[in-house]
Scaffold this motif. Structure first.
Motif, PDB file in Angstrom:
ATOM      1  N   TYR A   1       3.880   5.479  -5.671  1.00 13.38           N
ATOM      2  CA  TYR A   1       3.678   5.442  -7.123  1.00 13.38           C
ATOM      3  C   TYR A   1       2.762   6.580  -7.580  1.00 13.38           C
ATOM      4  CZ  TYR A   1       1.945   3.914 -11.650  1.00 13.38           C
ATOM      5  OH  TYR A   1       1.577   3.871 -12.956  1.00 13.38           O
ATOM      6  N   THR A   2       1.629   6.751  -6.906  1.00 14.16           N
ATOM      7  CA  THR A   2       0.679   7.780  -7.333  1.00 14.16           C
ATOM      8  C   THR A   2       1.203   9.188  -7.077  1.00 14.16           C
ATOM      9  OG1 THR A   2      -0.529   7.668  -5.228  1.00 14.16           O
ATOM     10  CG2 THR A   2      -1.327   6.292  -7.033  1.00 14.16           C
TER      11      THR A   2
ATOM     12  N   PRO B   1      -8.236  -0.958  -4.926  1.00 15.38           N
ATOM     13  CA  PRO B   1      -7.640   0.345  -5.275  1.00 15.38           C
ATOM     14  C   PRO B   1      -6.479   0.225  -6.256  1.00 15.38           C
ATOM     15  CG  PRO B   1      -7.997   0.218  -2.920  1.00 15.38           C
ATOM     16  CD  PRO B   1      -8.296  -1.143  -3.472  1.00 15.38           C
ATOM     17  N   PHE B   2      -5.701  -0.834  -6.146  1.00 13.35           N
ATOM     18  CA  PHE B   2      -4.582  -1.046  -7.066  1.00 13.35           C
ATOM     19  C   PHE B   2      -5.111  -1.266  -8.488  1.00 13.35           C
ATOM     20  CE2 PHE B   2      -3.136  -2.209  -2.883  1.00 13.35           C
ATOM     21  CZ  PHE B   2      -1.845  -1.737  -2.821  1.00 13.35           C
TER      22      PHE B   2
ATOM     23  N   PHE C   1       0.832  -1.204   0.000  1.00  9.85           N
ATOM     24  CA  PHE C   1       0.000   0.000   0.000  1.00  9.85           C
ATOM     25  C   PHE C   1       0.870   1.258   0.000  1.00  9.85           C
ATOM     26  CE2 PHE C   1      -3.067   3.009   1.785  1.00  9.85           C
ATOM     27  CZ  PHE C   1      -4.082   2.821   0.868  1.00  9.85           C
ATOM     28  N   PHE C   2       1.961   1.242   0.755  1.00  9.41           N
ATOM     29  CA  PHE C   2       2.891   2.372   0.724  1.00  9.41           C
ATOM     30  C   PHE C   2       3.496   2.522  -0.664  1.00  9.41           C
ATOM     31  CE2 PHE C   2       3.597   1.641   5.485  1.00  9.41           C
ATOM     32  CZ  PHE C   2       2.608   2.542   5.828  1.00  9.41           C
TER      33      PHE C   2
ATOM     34  N   LEU D   1      -8.370   9.921  -3.582  1.00  6.06           N
ATOM     35  CA  LEU D   1      -9.602   9.292  -3.094  1.00  6.06           C
ATOM     36  C   LEU D   1      -9.493   7.768  -3.091  1.00  6.06           C
ATOM     37  CD1 LEU D   1     -12.272  11.547  -4.848  1.00  6.06           C
ATOM     38  CD2 LEU D   1     -11.661  11.509  -2.425  1.00  6.06           C
ATOM     39  N   THR D   2      -8.868   7.209  -4.108  1.00  7.69           N
ATOM     40  CA  THR D   2      -8.731   5.760  -4.205  1.00  7.69           C
ATOM     41  C   THR D   2      -7.833   5.218  -3.095  1.00  7.69           C
ATOM     42  OG1 THR D   2      -9.044   5.867  -6.590  1.00  7.69           O
ATOM     43  CG2 THR D   2      -8.057   3.867  -5.731  1.00  7.69           C
ATOM     44  N   THR D   3      -6.700   5.867  -2.853  1.00  6.37           N
ATOM     45  CA  THR D   3      -5.816   5.379  -1.800  1.00  6.37           C
ATOM     46  C   THR D   3      -6.428   5.574  -0.418  1.00  6.37           C
ATOM     47  OG1 THR D   3      -4.593   7.465  -1.885  1.00  6.37           O
ATOM     48  CG2 THR D   3      -3.660   5.605  -3.082  1.00  6.37           C
ATOM     49  N   THR D   4      -7.202   6.633  -0.225  1.00  4.91           N
ATOM     50  CA  THR D   4      -7.900   6.834   1.046  1.00  4.91           C
ATOM     51  C   THR D   4      -8.945   5.748   1.264  1.00  4.91           C
ATOM     52  OG1 THR D   4      -7.541   9.223   0.894  1.00  4.91           O
ATOM     53  CG2 THR D   4      -9.266   8.462   2.400  1.00  4.91           C
ATOM     54  N   ALA D   5      -9.699   5.439   0.220  1.00  2.00           N
ATOM     55  CA  ALA D   5     -10.690   4.361   0.328  1.00  2.00           C
ATOM     56  C   ALA D   5      -9.997   3.021   0.581  1.00  2.00           C
ATOM     57  CB  ALA D   5     -11.532   4.287  -0.944  1.00  2.00           C
TER      58      ALA D   5
END
Length: 146
Positions: A73-74, A127-128, A67-68, A90-94
């Motif tokens: 990456y983003t 999310p990935f 996740f890190f 928003l995707t990484t927060t979700a």
């Protein structure tokens, strides 16, 4: 006033910069994002199915490494399509919320229960996949707006 030679040099410089920007935006390791998602899914499922009620709570922190990687990456994309930075956030927060919910409730109430951990692990990988699809779609779009 600018003469023709200076104008040509300025245009050539702008063209070279635009070319470099387009090239920087096309370096998208999309498969890496999908592999990070697969790693996140597998690690979460393995942890959930093998934990014991008395296990250390520090272990889920180690499972956050993929996740890190996604967050890094983003955050380091040099050129993005319009609004993708917001979508990435928003995707990484979700994803963080899904992971926290899955691991916290799973460790407390569903230790080793496949009906909780397998769907939860798959949701942690979503999310990935979303970011991978966004990157593939952007890479295939000529002239994506940064």
């Amino acid at each position: 006033m600018m003469d023709k030679k200076e104008a040509r040099e300025a245009l050539a410089s702008a063209d070279a910069l635009a070319s470099r920007m387009r090239g920087g935006g096309n370096r998208r390791p999309g498969p890496v994002v999908f592999l990070l998602g697969l790693a996140m899914t597998v690690l979460t499922a393995v942890y959930g199915l093998l934990i014991e009620p008395s296990s250390q709570y520090a272990v889920p922190v180690v499972l956050l490494i993929p996740f890190f990687g996604l967050v890094i990456y983003t955050a380091t994309r040099p050129v993005l399509a319009r609004h993708h930075r917001t979508l990435y956030a928003l995707t990484t927060t979700a994803g963080a919320a899904l992971y926290t919910l899955t691991v916290t409730l799973g460790t407390a109430f569903f230790s080793g229960e496949p009906l909780w951990w397998l769907p939860g692990a798959v949701l942690c990988g979503v999310p990935f996949a979303v970011i991978g699809v966004l990157d593939r779609r952007t890479a295939g779009t000529p002239g994506a707006t940064p």
